[in-house]
Design a protein around this motif. Structure first.
Motif, mmCIF file in Angstrom:
data_model
loop_
_atom_site.group_PDB
_atom_site.id
_atom_site.type_symbol
_atom_site.label_atom_id
_atom_site.label_comp_id
_atom_site.label_asym_id
_atom_site.label_seq_id
_atom_site.Cartn_x
_atom_site.Cartn_y
_atom_site.Cartn_z
ATOM 1 N N GLU A 10 0.856 -1.184 0.000
ATOM 2 C CA GLU A 10 0.000 0.000 0.000
ATOM 3 C C GLU A 10 0.888 1.228 0.000
ATOM 4 N N TYR A 11 0.577 2.167 -0.866
ATOM 5 C CA TYR A 11 1.290 3.442 -0.863
ATOM 6 C C TYR A 11 0.430 4.474 -0.144
ATOM 7 N N PRO A 12 0.976 5.165 0.866
ATOM 8 C CA PRO A 12 0.195 6.194 1.547
ATOM 9 C C PRO A 12 -0.187 7.306 0.566
ATOM 10 N N CYS A 17 -4.865 5.347 1.207
ATOM 11 C CA CYS A 17 -3.709 4.744 0.556
ATOM 12 C C CYS A 17 -4.135 4.102 -0.756
ATOM 13 N N VAL A 18 -3.131 3.888 -1.614
ATOM 14 C CA VAL A 18 -3.366 3.171 -2.864
ATOM 15 C C VAL A 18 -2.929 1.738 -2.655
ATOM 16 N N LYS A 19 -3.810 0.797 -2.947
ATOM 17 C CA LYS A 19 -3.440 -0.615 -2.827
ATOM 18 C C LYS A 19 -2.856 -1.082 -4.161
ATOM 19 N N ALA A 20 -1.559 -1.352 -4.153
ATOM 20 C CA ALA A 20 -0.889 -1.758 -5.399
ATOM 21 C C ALA A 20 -0.826 -3.275 -5.528
ATOM 22 N N LEU A 21 -0.700 -3.988 -4.390
ATOM 23 C CA LEU A 21 -0.737 -5.452 -4.382
ATOM 24 C C LEU A 21 -1.654 -5.898 -3.254
ATOM 25 N N GLY A 38 0.087 -7.594 -17.550
ATOM 26 C CA GLY A 38 -1.077 -6.944 -16.978
ATOM 27 C C GLY A 38 -1.138 -5.505 -17.432
ATOM 28 N N PRO A 39 -2.332 -4.914 -17.390
ATOM 29 C CA PRO A 39 -2.465 -3.532 -17.836
ATOM 30 C C PRO A 39 -1.734 -2.564 -16.916
ATOM 31 N N SER A 40 -1.563 -1.351 -17.386
ATOM 32 C CA SER A 40 -0.924 -0.306 -16.600
ATOM 33 C C SER A 40 -1.655 -0.132 -15.271
ATOM 34 N N GLY A 41 -0.908 -0.050 -14.189
ATOM 35 C CA GLY A 41 -1.508 0.139 -12.870
ATOM 36 C C GLY A 41 -1.871 -1.159 -12.173
ATOM 37 N N SER A 42 -1.566 -2.315 -12.768
ATOM 38 C CA SER A 42 -1.981 -3.587 -12.164
ATOM 39 C C SER A 42 -1.019 -4.063 -11.070
ATOM 40 N N GLY A 43 0.137 -3.391 -10.918
ATOM 41 C CA GLY A 43 1.047 -3.731 -9.816
ATOM 42 C C GLY A 43 2.335 -4.416 -10.251
ATOM 43 N N LYS A 44 2.578 -4.469 -11.562
ATOM 44 C CA LYS A 44 3.760 -5.179 -12.083
ATOM 45 C C LYS A 44 5.069 -4.565 -11.574
ATOM 46 N N SER A 45 5.183 -3.250 -11.694
ATOM 47 C CA SER A 45 6.437 -2.599 -11.280
ATOM 48 C C SER A 45 6.635 -2.713 -9.781
ATOM 49 N N THR A 46 5.545 -2.571 -9.031
ATOM 50 C CA THR A 46 5.616 -2.718 -7.574
ATOM 51 C C THR A 46 6.151 -4.103 -7.228
ATOM 52 N N LEU A 47 5.637 -5.121 -7.888
ATOM 53 C CA LEU A 47 6.083 -6.494 -7.650
ATOM 54 C C LEU A 47 7.552 -6.668 -8.026
#
Ligand code: ADP
Ligand code: ADP
Length: 228
Positions: A10-12, A17-21, A38-47
Motif C-alpha cells: 500500500e502506498y500512503p 492509501c493506494v493498494k498496489a498489491l 497486466g495492464p498499466s496500474g496492475s502492480g507489475k512494477s511494484t512487484l
C-alpha cells in the motif's frame, strides 16, 4: 529460488492509501523463464521492485534463495541486490560518456579482480553479439545494440536472477524479436529470467505467464518450454 506469500503493498496517499498489491503468492524455481503481464496500474512494477529488493512489501513474505528478505539489514540487502540480481530496463540506463565495455564493467567497480573482469566483460559482449563494438559509446549504437550492452551489464556479477522491466518497450518489433531470442538463449544456458511486459508476443517466449489485474494475480498460464 523465489517464494512470495500474501504480498501486499500500500502506498500512503493523503489520509488513505493506494493498494498496489492485494496479497499475491507464487514461487519461481531456478532456471525458470517467467513473464509478468497486466495492464498499466496492475502492480507489475511494484512487484518487480519488491523482487529486486528495491522496495519492501507492506505485509507478506518474500524469500530469495531460502533467505527471508525482511530479515536482512540494509547492507545485506544491497549486497543481495548487487550480487544476486541483474536489472534490465526499458530505457537501457547506460552512461552516455562511457564505452560499451566500460558500461558492462560498471557494476564491478568495487571488484577485487579487474583484469579477469575485463576479460569476462569482453566475453559477455561477445555473447550478446557486440564484441566488435566494445569501444563504441551508447550514442554510436542502435537501440537494440544498447539493450544488448545493458543485458551484458546485467550479467557481469553472475546474478542468480535477471529482472527485465519492459525490455522491448523502446524497440521496434524486429529488434524486439532479436532481443527476445537473446533472452531465450540465456535461459537455455541456465539463466533464471523474470520479465515484465504488456505485449503478448513478448510474453509468449516465457515458460509461464503470471497475469495481473488491479493488484491481484488473475491467472498463471503454464506454456511449457519456450513456446514462441
Ligand atoms: P504497473 O507497473 O502494472 O503499471 P504499478 O506497480 O506501477 O503498476 O502501480 C500499481 C498501483 O500503485 C497504481 O495504482 C499506481 O498508481 C500505484 N503506485 C505505484 N507506485 C506508487 C507510488 N510510488 N506512490 C503512490 N502510488 C503508487
Ligand atoms: P522507464 O519505463 O521509464 O524506462 P525503467 O523501466 O527504465 O523506466 O525504470 C524502472 C524503475 O527502475 C524506475 O522507477 C527507476 O527508478 C528504477 N531504476 C532505474 N535505474 C535503476 C538502477 N540502475 N538500479 C535500480 N533501479 C533503477
Amino acid at each position: 529460488m523465489i517464494k512470495v506469500h500474501q504480498l501486499k503493498k500500500e502506498y500512503p496517499m493523503g489520509d488513505s492509501c493506494v493498494k498496489a498489491l492485494n496479497g499475491v503468492s507464487f514461487s519461481i524455481a531456478r532456471n525458470e523463464f517467467v513473464a509478468i503481464m497486466g495492464p498499466s496500474g496492475s502492480g507489475k512494477s511494484t512487484l518487480m521492485n519488491i523482487i529486486g529488493c528495491l522496495d519492501k512489501p507492506t505485509s507478506g513474505s518474500y524469500s530469495l534463495n531460502e533467505q527471508a528478505v525482511a530479515e536482512l539489514d540494509d547492507d545485506a540487502l544491497s549486497a543481495v541486490r548487487n550480487k544476486e540480481i541483474g536489472f534490465v530496463f526499458q530505457s537501457f540506463h547506460l552512461l552516455p560518456r562511457l564505452s560499451a565495455l566500460q558500461n558492462v564493467l560498471l557494476p564491478l567497480r568495487f571488484s577485487a579482480s579487474p583484469v579477469q573482469d575485463t576479460d569476462y566483460a569482453h566475453e559477455l559482449l561477445k555473447r550478446v553479439g557486440l564484441d566488435t563494438r566494445h569501444d563504441h559509446r551508447p550514442n554510436q549504437l542502435s537501440g537494440g545494440q544498447r539493450q544488448r550492452v545493458a543485458i551484458a551489464r546485467s550479467l557481469v556479477n553472475r546474478p542468480a536472477i535477471l529482472l527485465a522491466d519492459e525490455p522491448t518497450g523502446a524497440l521496434d518489433s524486429k529488434t524486439s524479436v532479436e532481443i527476445m531470442a537473446l533472452f531465450t538463449e540465456l535461459h537455455k544456458a541456465g539463466q533464471t529470467i523474470i520479465l515484465v511486459t504488456h505485449e503478448e508476443e513478448v510474453a509468449a517466449y516465457a515458460q509461464r505467464i503470471i497475469r495481473m489485474r488491479d493488484g491481484d494475480i488473475v491467472e498463471i498460464e503454464e506454456r511449457g518450454e519456450n513456446a514462441a
